[in-house]
Scaffold this motif. Structure first.
Motif, PDB file in Angstrom:
ATOM      1  N   ALA A 170       0.838  -1.207   0.000  1.00 52.92           N
ATOM      2  CA  ALA A 170       0.000   0.000   0.000  1.00 52.92           C
ATOM      3  C   ALA A 170       0.870   1.253   0.000  1.00 52.92           C
ATOM      4  N   ALA A 171       1.934   1.230   0.808  1.00 51.14           N
ATOM      5  CA  ALA A 171       2.821   2.393   0.907  1.00 51.14           C
ATOM      6  C   ALA A 171       3.551   2.634  -0.411  1.00 51.14           C
ATOM      7  N   PHE A 172       3.969   1.565  -1.062  1.00 52.13           N
ATOM      8  CA  PHE A 172       4.681   1.694  -2.347  1.00 52.13           C
ATOM      9  C   PHE A 172       3.772   2.305  -3.397  1.00 52.13           C
ATOM     10  N   LYS A 173       2.543   1.816  -3.457  1.00 55.85           N
ATOM     11  CA  LYS A 173       1.608   2.330  -4.476  1.00 55.85           C
ATOM     12  C   LYS A 173       1.308   3.802  -4.217  1.00 55.85           C
ATOM     13  N   ALA A 174       1.196   4.123  -2.921  1.00 52.82           N
ATOM     14  CA  ALA A 174       0.897   5.525  -2.585  1.00 52.82           C
ATOM     15  C   ALA A 174       2.043   6.432  -3.006  1.00 52.82           C
ATOM     16  N   LYS A 175       3.273   5.921  -2.904  1.00 51.24           N
ATOM     17  CA  LYS A 175       4.448   6.755  -3.198  1.00 51.24           C
ATOM     18  C   LYS A 175       4.773   6.799  -4.684  1.00 51.24           C
ATOM     19  N   TYR A 176       4.686   5.657  -5.356  1.00 51.82           N
ATOM     20  CA  TYR A 176       5.176   5.592  -6.744  1.00 51.82           C
ATOM     21  C   TYR A 176       4.073   5.487  -7.780  1.00 51.82           C
ATOM     22  N   GLY A 177       2.848   5.257  -7.348  1.00 49.72           N
ATOM     23  CA  GLY A 177       1.724   5.279  -8.281  1.00 49.72           C
ATOM     24  C   GLY A 177       1.525   3.991  -9.051  1.00 49.72           C
ATOM     25  N   TYR A 178       2.245   2.943  -8.739  1.00 47.47           N
ATOM     26  CA  TYR A 178       1.995   1.644  -9.377  1.00 47.47           C
ATOM     27  C   TYR A 178       2.232   0.547  -8.357  1.00 47.47           C
ATOM     28  N   ALA A 193      14.351  -0.340  -4.610  1.00 46.11           N
ATOM     29  CA  ALA A 193      15.524  -0.238  -3.726  1.00 46.11           C
ATOM     30  C   ALA A 193      15.407   0.998  -2.837  1.00 46.11           C
ATOM     31  N   ARG A 194      14.986   2.114  -3.424  1.00 50.05           N
ATOM     32  CA  ARG A 194      14.844   3.352  -2.637  1.00 50.05           C
ATOM     33  C   ARG A 194      13.718   3.193  -1.616  1.00 50.05           C
ATOM     34  N   PHE A 195      12.662   2.522  -2.021  1.00 50.13           N
ATOM     35  CA  PHE A 195      11.512   2.363  -1.123  1.00 50.13           C
ATOM     36  C   PHE A 195      11.890   1.551   0.114  1.00 50.13           C
TER      37      PHE A 195
END
Lengths: 468, 294
Positions: A170-178, A193-195
């Motif tokens: 959920a956090a990844f999608k919120a940050k990167y949009g995919y 890697a950054r995430f």
């Protein structure tokens, strides 16, 4: 008089000891030279595997095999000095593909073409096509010098528990949009890697971190960086080291520098790897991923055995459940398609020295060892064969499922150097590693290091007569 | 007369096997490497069946390589710093151990321990200890709220890290030699000095140091030779990296000779190292001799 007598006795004793020492020395050397087909192999699992295969071959054919074990660090020096001796000692030697160019130029190797093309010698069940493309790494100027074995590739390893964690997804999608996914492109690789790079005290997969956690790994040690950079050098924008037609050095051209820059920026710009990676090689990368300190790792397929062992990789196992998977290395996406992709590979093989006492016996042994039967036995014993038939054998795939990903990686495999073979291949490998190390520690920018690398390679090519 | 001649030559005849052994194992390889340094030996020239004589070509090529000069500077920094630290540390420990203290015997044994370990084991262990993320040294630093240090990855710190390991390893050897020298000094001068009311520093400066000079010379020459030649420990710790930060002349020569098989060039580098060692050691001898004359 008495003093003179005791002095004489001491001298006699000293002389006898000297003669005996000399005798034992020559005797010991003479003792080592006995044996039929003698194969040199470095110590480790490959030696154990070779011993097993050789025992089977002896029973099957009645031909004796003697295997000489050499310390891994000393293999190249020992092999080179023995190959250069007037009287041969080894019938078969285990070598890296980067050594072939120098050995061939020094006329230390026996071409295998004569054996392969002789119908009275070559076995009907043996086909060189089943050893392609690895066999090309052991060829030079149209001559085949070795049969390949142990053609490892680097995989992209990733943590299934992190990639599948609902909070992280959920956090990844919120940050990167995919959606968070296993990287197939370098862009996604960097985003992931950054995430996942987090400091001590931050939260990861529902737990507070006790140490810094990194998104991925990088082997930046001077003598090991050449074993990782091919993925980036050839696979980011399709860079090369040498032009295969003209021997022009192109390693400092924009395509190559783009690959070096991406590799360097993982540490120097994005900080998604440990700051200690300039000292990292295979063991450190394995320790980092196996200890559960990174979300991904670029590591050799051979590490699967180590990662599959909970005792050695406690960070990848929880309650008896495996927490990692592996796949082919990413590539560079251009206009929606993966245009450039390269997988760091290594290639070892068996050669017959020019001074081999028993070249025909040597050929028959390596023909069997890398043929369907020998390669399958090699694989079932834990080795990495290069024979397609063995790699796709159902029995082998059941025991070594990672060979499926290895076979997928094969079209993209690249080594340092690739595309052209010279007598300075090993030197090129080493100086590329040095250049990578200099970029990663920040003493030179990627362009500066690439320029210096180009100059060094040009000087070496001129020294060896490839350039005027 | 005949018997006398045989009697005189008898011991020398018996020494011939030993001389042959020394010549074949020591002198011949030395001379061969010197001859090799004047030739261009590469895979190509070997393959062509001719290894051409190029005179000082290798030495000239070497002098144009900035990394050759860097390796000499690294060698001097590594050797000089290690020698100074080992000498003063070793002298201090030797002076302490020379006193009749409780537990001196056990302390002496513990002090020698680092020296009996092989350089390869030392290099591997210290590499683990220096690890930035998991090494024990950074762990102890973190207890005192000190930020972790990039011991082997930072080019400005790597040389210091290597020097620390060598000092840890070899100070005990210096202690051993100096302690044996101290124990060989007679007590009479000390008693006379005590009667004359000399201070501790005066006793050390005017009695101990002068009488210890021959042993100090041995320590300096021996350690200098060892430090200039040091290879295995540095190679295992850093491989000469990061970059060229710890690439001393022995490692530079190794890469040229055993990785790239440019053997003539590597032999030339090795002989430069020999020349360096000889210059430094002759300097020590001259210094000591001039002090004696004074």
């Amino acid at each position: 008089m008495k003093k003179d007598e005791s002095f004489s006795k001491v001298m006699v004793l000293a002389g006898l000891i000297s003669v005996l020492t000399l005798g034992f020395t020559f005797g010991a050397v003479a003792q080592e030279k006995i044996g039929p087909i003698t194969v040199s192999m470095w110590s480790g699992p490959e030696y154990d595997n070779l011993v097993n295969c050789a025992r089977y071959y002896e029973q099957k054919t009645g031909r004796k095999i003697f295997i000489e074990e050499i310390a891994r660090e000393a293999l190249r020096e020992k092999t080179t000095t023995v190959l250069m001796a007037k009287k041969g000692r080894y019938d078969v030697s285990y070598v890296d593909k980067a050594w072939i160019g120098g050995y061939a130029k020094a006329r230390l190797l026996q071409p295998l073409n004569d054996f392969i093309e002789d119908p009275d010698v070559a076995a009907s069940w043996f086909s060189v096509d089943n050893l392609k493309p690895p066999i090309d790494d052991l060829a030079m100027d149209g001559k085949m010098y070795g049969f390949p074995s142990e053609g490892d590739c680097q995989f992209l390893f990733w943590r299934t528990d992190l990639f599948n964690h609902p909070e992280e997804k959920a956090a990844f999608k919120a940050k990167y949009g995919y959606e968070l996914k296993v990287p197939e492109t370098w862009k996604v690789y960097l985003d992931v890697a950054r995430f996942f790079t987090r400091k001590k005290g931050e939260r990861l997969a529902g737990k507070i971190l006790k140490d810094d956690f990194y998104g991925t790994t990088l082997a930046g040690k001077r003598t090991e960086a050449c074993w990782e950079i091919a993925t980036f050098l050839y696979g980011y924008e399709g860079g090369k080291i040498l032009d295969p037609e003209t021997f022009e050095v192109v390693v400092n051209k924009p395509e190559a520098v783009a690959g070096f820059t991406f590799y360097t920026d993982l540490l120097r710009k994005w900080h998604v790897v440990s700051p200690d990676v300039p000292t990292w090689g295979y063991p450190e990368v394995s320790a980092a991923f196996g200890g559960g300190h990174t979300a991904m790792a670029m590591q050799w397929m051979a590490a699967v055995a180590e990662f599959n062992d909970p005792a050695r990789s406690a960070g990848l196992w929880k309650d008896g459940k495996r927490l990692f998977e592996y796949t082919v290395a990413p590539g560079r996406e251009i206009e929606g398609k993966i245009k450039y992709r390269a997988v760091q590979a290594s290639q070892w093989g068996y050669i017959i020295p020019a001074n081999a006492p028993n070249p025909l016996g040597a050929y028959k042994f390596i023909e069997w060892l890398t043929g369907p039967e020998g390669a399958k036995m090699w694989a079932l014993n834990g080795g990495i064969p290069c024979n397609k038939l063995a790699l796709t054998d159902p029995e082998v795939l059941e025991k070594q499922p990672m060979f499926k990903v290895l076979a997928e990686s094969y079209p993209y495999r690249r080594t340092i150097p690739h595309y052209v073979k010279t007598s300075i291949d090993y030197e090129v490998q080493d100086t590329v590693g040095l250049a990578c190390n200099q970029m990663v520690i920040g003493v030179k920018t990627p362009q500066e290091a690439a320029n210096e690398l180009a100059k060094t390679i040009e000087e070496a090519l001129r020294r060896e007569g490839y350039l005027k | 007369m005949k018997r006398s001649l045989l009697h005189i030559s008898y011991p020398y005849l018996l020494l011939i096997p030993a001389f042959i052994l020394i010549f074949s194992v020591l002198c011949y390889p030395l001379m061969a490497s010197l001859v090799l340094s004047f030739h261009k030996w590469t895979f190509s020239t070997y393959g062509e069946g001719r290894v051409p004589f190029i005179g000082l070509g290798n030495f000239i090529e070497m002098s144009a390589d900035p990394y050759f000069w860097r390796s000499i500077v690294n060698t001097l920094i590594f050797s000089g710093s290690s020698l100074v630290m080992e000498f003063f540390l070793g002298l201090g420990v030797a002076l302490l151990l020379n006193r009749k203290l409780v537990g001196t015997g056990m302390i002496r044994t513990l002090v020698i321990l680092p020296f009996v370990l092989s350089n390869a084991v030392i290099g591997l262990n210290w590499r683990l200890m220096y690890n930035y993320d998991y090494g024990i040294i950074n762990y102890f630093l973190s207890i005192f709220a000190i930020k972790p240090i990039l011991w082997l990855s930072d080019p400005t710190k790597a040389m210091l890290s290597v020097i620390i390991v060598d000092v840890w390893n070899c100070t005990s050897f210096v202690v051993l030699l100096l302690l044996s020298g101290l124990q060989a000094i007679p007590q009479t001068p000390y008693e006379a000095a005590k009667i004359d009311g000399a201070t501790g520093w005066q006793v050390f400066r005017f009695i101990t140091l002068p009488l210890l000079r021959p042993v100090i010379l041995v320590v300096l020459i021996w350690r200098t030779m060892d430090l200039f030649r040091c290879f295995d420990m540095i190679y295992i710790l850093t491989g000469g990296g990061p970059g060229h930060a710890t690439e001393v002349l022995s490692i530079y020569s190794y890469y040229k000779g055993f990785r790239y098989f440019n053997l003539g060039y590597a032999a030339a580098a090795a002989w430069v190292l020999v020349a360096l060692i000889m210059i430094v050691c002759l300097g020590y001898l001259k210094l000591v001799r001039s002090e004696i004359i004074d």
